[in-house]
Design a protein around this motif. Structure first.
Motif, PDB file in Angstrom:
ATOM      1  N   ASP A  72       0.871  -1.164   0.000  1.00 32.96           N
ATOM      2  CA  ASP A  72       0.000   0.000   0.000  1.00 32.96           C
ATOM      3  C   ASP A  72       0.910   1.217   0.000  1.00 32.96           C
ATOM      4  OD1 ASP A  72      -2.374  -1.452   0.129  1.00 32.96           O
ATOM      5  OD2 ASP A  72      -2.322  -1.523   2.310  1.00 32.96           O
ATOM      6  N   LEU A  73       0.617   2.164  -0.878  1.00 33.84           N
ATOM      7  CA  LEU A  73       1.403   3.389  -0.966  1.00 33.84           C
ATOM      8  C   LEU A  73       0.513   4.579  -0.668  1.00 33.84           C
ATOM      9  CD1 LEU A  73       3.412   2.567  -4.181  1.00 33.84           C
ATOM     10  CD2 LEU A  73       4.364   2.886  -1.915  1.00 33.84           C
ATOM     11  N   LYS A  74       1.101   5.588  -0.056  1.00 33.77           N
ATOM     12  CA  LYS A  74       0.372   6.810   0.262  1.00 33.77           C
ATOM     13  C   LYS A  74       1.261   7.994  -0.099  1.00 33.77           C
ATOM     14  CE  LYS A  74      -1.336   6.642   4.306  1.00 33.77           C
ATOM     15  NZ  LYS A  74      -1.553   6.726   5.759  1.00 33.77           N
ATOM     16  N   TYR A  75       0.707   8.911  -0.896  1.00 35.03           N
ATOM     17  CA  TYR A  75       1.391  10.141  -1.290  1.00 35.03           C
ATOM     18  C   TYR A  75       0.658  11.314  -0.666  1.00 35.03           C
ATOM     19  CZ  TYR A  75       3.820   7.663  -5.085  1.00 35.03           C
ATOM     20  OH  TYR A  75       4.601   6.812  -5.827  1.00 35.03           O
ATOM     21  N   LYS A  76       1.390  12.198  -0.018  1.00 30.43           N
ATOM     22  CA  LYS A  76       0.791  13.448   0.454  1.00 30.43           C
ATOM     23  C   LYS A  76       0.606  14.365  -0.742  1.00 30.43           C
ATOM     24  CE  LYS A  76       2.565  13.200   5.126  1.00 30.43           C
ATOM     25  NZ  LYS A  76       3.409  13.828   6.142  1.00 30.43           N
ATOM     26  N   SER A  77      -0.078  15.465  -0.555  1.00 32.12           N
ATOM     27  CA  SER A  77      -0.327  16.381  -1.670  1.00 32.12           C
ATOM     28  C   SER A  77       0.949  17.047  -2.174  1.00 32.12           C
ATOM     29  CB  SER A  77      -1.363  17.429  -1.275  1.00 32.12           C
ATOM     30  OG  SER A  77      -0.878  18.197  -0.196  1.00 32.12           O
ATOM     31  N   THR A  78       1.985  17.116  -1.338  1.00 32.93           N
ATOM     32  CA  THR A  78       3.281  17.660  -1.753  1.00 32.93           C
ATOM     33  C   THR A  78       4.376  16.656  -1.414  1.00 32.93           C
ATOM     34  OG1 THR A  78       2.546  19.920  -1.340  1.00 32.93           O
ATOM     35  CG2 THR A  78       4.911  19.575  -1.499  1.00 32.93           C
ATOM     36  N   ILE A  79       5.176  16.322  -2.418  1.00 29.74           N
ATOM     37  CA  ILE A  79       6.327  15.439  -2.235  1.00 29.74           C
ATOM     38  C   ILE A  79       7.560  16.312  -2.370  1.00 29.74           C
ATOM     39  CG2 ILE A  79       7.587  13.467  -3.185  1.00 29.74           C
ATOM     40  CD1 ILE A  79       4.139  13.540  -4.207  1.00 29.74           C
ATOM     41  N   LYS A  80       8.493  16.193  -1.419  1.00 29.36           N
ATOM     42  CA  LYS A  80       9.692  17.031  -1.420  1.00 29.36           C
ATOM     43  C   LYS A  80      10.931  16.149  -1.402  1.00 29.36           C
ATOM     44  CE  LYS A  80       7.495  20.332   1.673  1.00 29.36           C
ATOM     45  NZ  LYS A  80       7.621  20.991   2.970  1.00 29.36           N
ATOM     46  N   GLY A  81      12.037  16.724  -1.826  1.00 25.09           N
ATOM     47  CA  GLY A  81      13.307  16.033  -1.743  1.00 25.09           C
ATOM     48  C   GLY A  81      14.379  16.738  -2.528  1.00 25.09           C
ATOM     49  N   LYS A  82      15.425  15.986  -2.799  1.00 26.84           N
ATOM     50  CA  LYS A  82      16.561  16.471  -3.561  1.00 26.84           C
ATOM     51  C   LYS A  82      16.766  15.480  -4.701  1.00 26.84           C
ATOM     52  CE  LYS A  82      20.514  18.686  -1.637  1.00 26.84           C
ATOM     53  NZ  LYS A  82      20.015  19.934  -1.898  1.00 26.84           N
ATOM     54  N   ILE A  83      16.878  15.993  -5.935  1.00 22.87           N
ATOM     55  CA  ILE A  83      17.008  15.118  -7.100  1.00 22.87           C
ATOM     56  C   ILE A  83      18.321  15.393  -7.819  1.00 22.87           C
ATOM     57  CG2 ILE A  83      15.757  16.666  -8.676  1.00 22.87           C
ATOM     58  CD1 ILE A  83      14.464  14.104  -9.900  1.00 22.87           C
ATOM     59  N   SER A  84      18.941  14.311  -8.248  1.00 24.44           N
ATOM     60  CA  SER A  84      20.117  14.377  -9.112  1.00 24.44           C
ATOM     61  C   SER A  84      20.059  13.124  -9.985  1.00 24.44           C
ATOM     62  CB  SER A  84      21.407  14.445  -8.300  1.00 24.44           C
ATOM     63  OG  SER A  84      21.545  13.311  -7.469  1.00 24.44           O
ATOM     64  N   LYS A  85      20.961  13.011 -10.921  1.00 20.43           N
ATOM     65  CA  LYS A  85      20.928  11.866 -11.835  1.00 20.43           C
ATOM     66  C   LYS A  85      20.962  10.563 -11.040  1.00 20.43           C
ATOM     67  CE  LYS A  85      23.070   9.935 -15.961  1.00 20.43           C
ATOM     68  NZ  LYS A  85      21.991   9.052 -16.160  1.00 20.43           N
ATOM     69  N   ASP A  86      19.957   9.735 -11.260  1.00 18.50           N
ATOM     70  CA  ASP A  86      19.832   8.407 -10.643  1.00 18.50           C
ATOM     71  C   ASP A  86      19.665   8.419  -9.125  1.00 18.50           C
ATOM     72  OD1 ASP A  86      20.083   7.212 -13.152  1.00 18.50           O
ATOM     73  OD2 ASP A  86      22.260   7.048 -12.982  1.00 18.50           O
ATOM     74  N   LYS A  87      19.318   9.565  -8.532  1.00 20.72           N
ATOM     75  CA  LYS A  87      19.230   9.618  -7.077  1.00 20.72           C
ATOM     76  C   LYS A  87      18.170  10.615  -6.617  1.00 20.72           C
ATOM     77  CE  LYS A  87      23.132  10.772  -5.324  1.00 20.72           C
ATOM     78  NZ  LYS A  87      24.390  11.013  -4.629  1.00 20.72           N
ATOM     79  N   LEU A  88      17.239  10.139  -5.781  1.00 21.77           N
ATOM     80  CA  LEU A  88      16.273  10.983  -5.068  1.00 21.77           C
ATOM     81  C   LEU A  88      16.562  10.807  -3.583  1.00 21.77           C
ATOM     82  CD1 LEU A  88      13.042   9.910  -6.963  1.00 21.77           C
ATOM     83  CD2 LEU A  88      13.972  12.214  -6.945  1.00 21.77           C
ATOM     84  N   THR A  89      16.907  11.873  -2.902  1.00 21.84           N
ATOM     85  CA  THR A  89      17.250  11.774  -1.485  1.00 21.84           C
ATOM     86  C   THR A  89      16.419  12.758  -0.674  1.00 21.84           C
ATOM     87  OG1 THR A  89      19.052  13.363  -1.765  1.00 21.84           O
ATOM     88  CG2 THR A  89      19.621  11.025  -1.957  1.00 21.84           C
ATOM     89  N   LYS A  90      16.511  12.603   0.637  1.00 18.81           N
ATOM     90  CA  LYS A  90      15.789  13.465   1.577  1.00 18.81           C
ATOM     91  C   LYS A  90      14.306  13.575   1.222  1.00 18.81           C
ATOM     92  CE  LYS A  90      19.890  16.084   2.722  1.00 18.81           C
ATOM     93  NZ  LYS A  90      20.520  17.402   2.794  1.00 18.81           N
ATOM     94  N   LEU A  91      13.741  12.445   0.773  1.00 12.18           N
ATOM     95  CA  LEU A  91      12.338  12.427   0.368  1.00 12.18           C
ATOM     96  C   LEU A  91      11.410  12.578   1.569  1.00 12.18           C
ATOM     97  CD1 LEU A  91      12.117   9.559  -2.263  1.00 12.18           C
ATOM     98  CD2 LEU A  91      11.655  11.970  -2.631  1.00 12.18           C
TER      99      LEU A  91
END
Length: 160
Positions: A72-91
């Protein structure tokens, strides 16, 4: 043509060109991620190209769905983080239910044809091909008679 008409047409062209901004899904692809990391209906995003800080906005207050009855997945109305090539961090803003508990997905890394999802001390890897389509809030990848691309069900199998 007089100068007034020329200037008016030029301004119209410049304004119309401004509407060609990429979608949140396009931005994911620019960083080598498949569009299926976000559910359908992303209404916009913010991206700081120098720091990689991003926010993606969903129209729903909370978007949740089940994938193959396993996760089961849940997304809030705003997703935040740091993006770079091949990497999503601090999600923040995305959670997965494992057994009876909800965990925040804090990082996603692409390693070749695999995506590794981390909830802190635990992680699981899935094939990129499982994320070629965007899930839909409420019903995931199987909505009504829709069984995904080419009539095939998308199967998620953890490899770690």
């Amino acid at each position: 043509m007089d100068w007034t008409a020329f200037i008016a047409l030029s301004l119209l062209f410049i304004c119309a060109a401004g509407y060609d901004t990429p979608s949140a899904y396009d931005v994911l692809q620019q960083f080598d991620f498949p569009i299926g990391l976000l559910p359908k209906g992303a209404t916009g995003y913010e991206l700081n190209n120098s720091t990689g800080d991003f926010k993606a906005y969903l129209g729903e207050k909370v978007c949740s769905f089940s994938l193959e009855g396993s996760y089961d997945l849940k997304y809030k109305s705003t997703i935040k983080g740091k993006i770079s090539k091949d990497k999503l961090t601090k999600l923040s803003g995305v959670s997965v239910k494992v057994l009876l508990f909800w965990f925040d997905i804090v990082e996603v890394r692409r390693r070749g044809d695999e995506l590794e999802f981390s909830v802190g001390i635990l992680s699981a890897s899935f094939g990129v091909e499982n994320f070629l389509e965007c899930p839909q809030c409420g019903c995931g990848l199987i909505c009504g008679n829709d069984q995904g691309r080419n009539g095939k069900l998308n199967r998620f199998v953890a490899s770690s």
